[in-house]
Design a protein around this motif. Sequence first.
Motif, PDB file in Angstrom:
ATOM      1  N   GLN A   1     -27.743 -39.235  19.844  1.00  0.00           N
ATOM      2  CA  GLN A   1     -26.233 -38.655  20.582  1.00  0.00           C
ATOM      3  C   GLN A   1     -25.166 -39.175  20.430  1.00  0.00           C
ATOM      4  O   GLN A   1     -24.853 -40.161  19.108  1.00  0.00           O
ATOM      5  CB  GLN A   1     -25.918 -38.688  22.089  1.00  0.00           C
ATOM      6  CG  GLN A   1     -25.921 -40.522  22.201  1.00  0.00           C
ATOM      7  CD  GLN A   1     -25.748 -40.688  23.900  1.00  0.00           C
ATOM      8  OE1 GLN A   1     -26.306 -40.254  24.880  1.00  0.00           O
ATOM      9  NE2 GLN A   1     -25.295 -42.106  23.887  1.00  0.00           N
ATOM     10  N   SER A   2     -23.708 -38.116  20.039  1.00  0.00           N
ATOM     11  CA  SER A   2     -22.345 -38.870  19.442  1.00  0.00           C
ATOM     12  C   SER A   2     -21.710 -39.018  20.788  1.00  0.00           C
ATOM     13  O   SER A   2     -21.886 -38.020  21.309  1.00  0.00           O
ATOM     14  CB  SER A   2     -22.502 -37.777  18.489  1.00  0.00           C
ATOM     15  OG  SER A   2     -22.231 -36.173  18.657  1.00  0.00           O
ATOM     16  N   ILE A   3     -20.704 -39.155  20.753  1.00  0.00           N
ATOM     17  CA  ILE A   3     -19.943 -39.976  21.449  1.00  0.00           C
ATOM     18  C   ILE A   3     -17.962 -39.079  21.374  1.00  0.00           C
ATOM     19  O   ILE A   3     -17.937 -40.076  19.793  1.00  0.00           O
ATOM     20  CB  ILE A   3     -19.346 -41.006  22.116  1.00  0.00           C
ATOM     21  CG1 ILE A   3     -20.830 -40.770  22.983  1.00  0.00           C
ATOM     22  CG2 ILE A   3     -18.648 -41.021  23.594  1.00  0.00           C
ATOM     23  CD1 ILE A   3     -21.669 -42.337  22.929  1.00  0.00           C
ATOM     24  N   GLN A   4     -17.229 -38.565  21.764  1.00  0.00           N
ATOM     25  CA  GLN A   4     -15.707 -38.472  20.919  1.00  0.00           C
ATOM     26  C   GLN A   4     -14.998 -38.250  22.476  1.00  0.00           C
ATOM     27  O   GLN A   4     -15.254 -37.676  23.643  1.00  0.00           O
ATOM     28  CB  GLN A   4     -15.689 -37.221  20.370  1.00  0.00           C
ATOM     29  CG  GLN A   4     -16.171 -35.485  21.060  1.00  0.00           C
ATOM     30  CD  GLN A   4     -15.738 -35.180  20.208  1.00  0.00           C
ATOM     31  OE1 GLN A   4     -15.267 -35.204  18.682  1.00  0.00           O
ATOM     32  NE2 GLN A   4     -15.849 -33.813  20.403  1.00  0.00           N
ATOM     33  N   ALA A   5     -13.771 -38.834  21.868  1.00  0.00           N
ATOM     34  CA  ALA A   5     -13.057 -38.781  23.227  1.00  0.00           C
ATOM     35  C   ALA A   5     -11.916 -37.450  22.807  1.00  0.00           C
ATOM     36  O   ALA A   5     -11.390 -37.478  22.313  1.00  0.00           O
ATOM     37  CB  ALA A   5     -12.015 -40.173  23.370  1.00  0.00           C
TER      38      ALA A   5
ATOM     39  N   LEU B   1     -14.220 -37.531  27.916  1.00  0.00           N
ATOM     40  CA  LEU B   1     -15.101 -38.478  26.655  1.00  0.00           C
ATOM     41  C   LEU B   1     -16.700 -37.621  26.735  1.00  0.00           C
ATOM     42  O   LEU B   1     -17.058 -36.215  28.092  1.00  0.00           O
ATOM     43  CB  LEU B   1     -16.026 -39.401  27.103  1.00  0.00           C
ATOM     44  CG  LEU B   1     -15.030 -40.263  27.749  1.00  0.00           C
ATOM     45  CD1 LEU B   1     -16.049 -42.037  28.408  1.00  0.00           C
ATOM     46  CD2 LEU B   1     -14.727 -41.300  26.183  1.00  0.00           C
ATOM     47  N   SER B   2     -16.781 -36.707  25.838  1.00  0.00           N
ATOM     48  CA  SER B   2     -17.264 -35.458  25.541  1.00  0.00           C
ATOM     49  C   SER B   2     -19.043 -36.284  24.878  1.00  0.00           C
ATOM     50  O   SER B   2     -18.347 -37.015  23.583  1.00  0.00           O
ATOM     51  CB  SER B   2     -16.885 -34.602  24.582  1.00  0.00           C
ATOM     52  OG  SER B   2     -17.999 -33.723  24.058  1.00  0.00           O
TER      53      SER B   2
ATOM     54  N   LEU C   1     -25.000 -30.950  26.290  1.00  0.00           N
ATOM     55  CA  LEU C   1     -23.365 -30.826  25.586  1.00  0.00           C
ATOM     56  C   LEU C   1     -22.466 -31.720  26.965  1.00  0.00           C
ATOM     57  O   LEU C   1     -22.325 -30.194  28.084  1.00  0.00           O
ATOM     58  CB  LEU C   1     -22.515 -30.093  25.356  1.00  0.00           C
ATOM     59  CG  LEU C   1     -22.766 -29.426  24.106  1.00  0.00           C
ATOM     60  CD1 LEU C   1     -22.517 -27.922  23.675  1.00  0.00           C
ATOM     61  CD2 LEU C   1     -22.816 -30.289  22.565  1.00  0.00           C
ATOM     62  N   THR C   2     -22.354 -32.791  27.442  1.00  0.00           N
ATOM     63  CA  THR C   2     -21.401 -32.929  28.455  1.00  0.00           C
ATOM     64  C   THR C   2     -19.774 -34.047  28.483  1.00  0.00           C
ATOM     65  O   THR C   2     -19.965 -34.785  27.909  1.00  0.00           O
ATOM     66  CB  THR C   2     -22.486 -33.609  29.027  1.00  0.00           C
ATOM     67  OG1 THR C   2     -23.524 -33.857  29.032  1.00  0.00           O
ATOM     68  CG2 THR C   2     -22.030 -34.729  30.419  1.00  0.00           C
ATOM     69  N   VAL C   3     -19.319 -33.362  29.148  1.00  0.00           N
ATOM     70  CA  VAL C   3     -17.746 -33.714  29.427  1.00  0.00           C
ATOM     71  C   VAL C   3     -17.729 -34.027  30.666  1.00  0.00           C
ATOM     72  O   VAL C   3     -18.340 -34.338  32.147  1.00  0.00           O
ATOM     73  CB  VAL C   3     -17.044 -32.814  29.675  1.00  0.00           C
ATOM     74  CG1 VAL C   3     -15.711 -32.525  29.554  1.00  0.00           C
ATOM     75  CG2 VAL C   3     -17.194 -31.421  28.228  1.00  0.00           C
ATOM     76  N   TYR C   4     -17.246 -35.601  30.213  1.00  0.00           N
ATOM     77  CA  TYR C   4     -17.150 -36.570  31.701  1.00  0.00           C
ATOM     78  C   TYR C   4     -15.326 -36.652  32.345  1.00  0.00           C
ATOM     79  O   TYR C   4     -15.026 -36.897  31.108  1.00  0.00           O
ATOM     80  CB  TYR C   4     -18.015 -37.855  31.223  1.00  0.00           C
ATOM     81  CG  TYR C   4     -18.918 -37.654  31.011  1.00  0.00           C
ATOM     82  CD1 TYR C   4     -20.075 -37.949  32.062  1.00  0.00           C
ATOM     83  CD2 TYR C   4     -19.594 -37.662  30.128  1.00  0.00           C
ATOM     84  CE1 TYR C   4     -21.299 -38.192  32.075  1.00  0.00           C
ATOM     85  CE2 TYR C   4     -20.975 -37.776  29.605  1.00  0.00           C
ATOM     86  CZ  TYR C   4     -21.931 -38.108  30.945  1.00  0.00           C
ATOM     87  OH  TYR C   4     -23.443 -37.751  30.496  1.00  0.00           O
TER      88      TYR C   4
END
Length: 242
Positions: free
Chosen positions: A182-186, A206-207, A224-227
């Motif tokens: 997984q990769s994470i970005q703001a 947070l994506s 793909l999840t958007v928090y």
Amino acid sequence: MINKNSPVPIYHQLLEYIKSKITSGEYPADELIPSEREFSEKFQISRMTVRQALNNLVQEGFVYRQKGKGTFVSRQKVEKRISRLNSYTEEMIERGLKPSSKLIEFEIIKTDSSLANILKITENDPIYKIKRVRLADLKPMSIESIYVSCELAPNLNQTVLEKSFYEYVNSNIPDPIQYADQSIQARLASEEEAKLLEIPPNSPVLSIDRTTYLRSGKVLEHELTVYRADRYKLVHSLFRND
């Protein structure tokens, strides 16, 4: 209470006082707390000192302001351990919250070359396209967009997706879930995301882009999840490799 003879700055004493009221539940989530004037009069301190305490609490995420209305208690942030491969349902239950889902989209489409490469299937193979808003205690927490091979999960349906997808996998696919990349970005929420998450436009989110694998090496899903950034904080343990 405030001790004006203490070496601890008055604003910090007030900050800790308000924190204690929040953690004890005396100041409940989404409820208005006393105003700057009320705190100033109660403790006989300057409004500037009160403002400093409230500003720090806003920065720490304990409270939030609404223009023209006042200062409100923030909802507790959910800790998401990014080193654990848990389902959303498991995460919420662990924290004493009631998980639920609102299905936005469920259809079978033909995969394009990009998704086919990620899912390790052939271009134009049928896949499920699933979009859900995930809720905790009926409050929106995240938006999931999931892509799954129809061949891997032939009897997937809307009823299943109202609950836990991982529970369905454990019961219907003998090949167990093994790991995920997984990769994470703001970033800032799009107009559609803000509406679904019930947050102001351009709020921080947070994506997470994740691909989950089964023990056999097959790809279970691409997600793909958007928090909501105001409801989540990411936690990870780091080890030194000597």
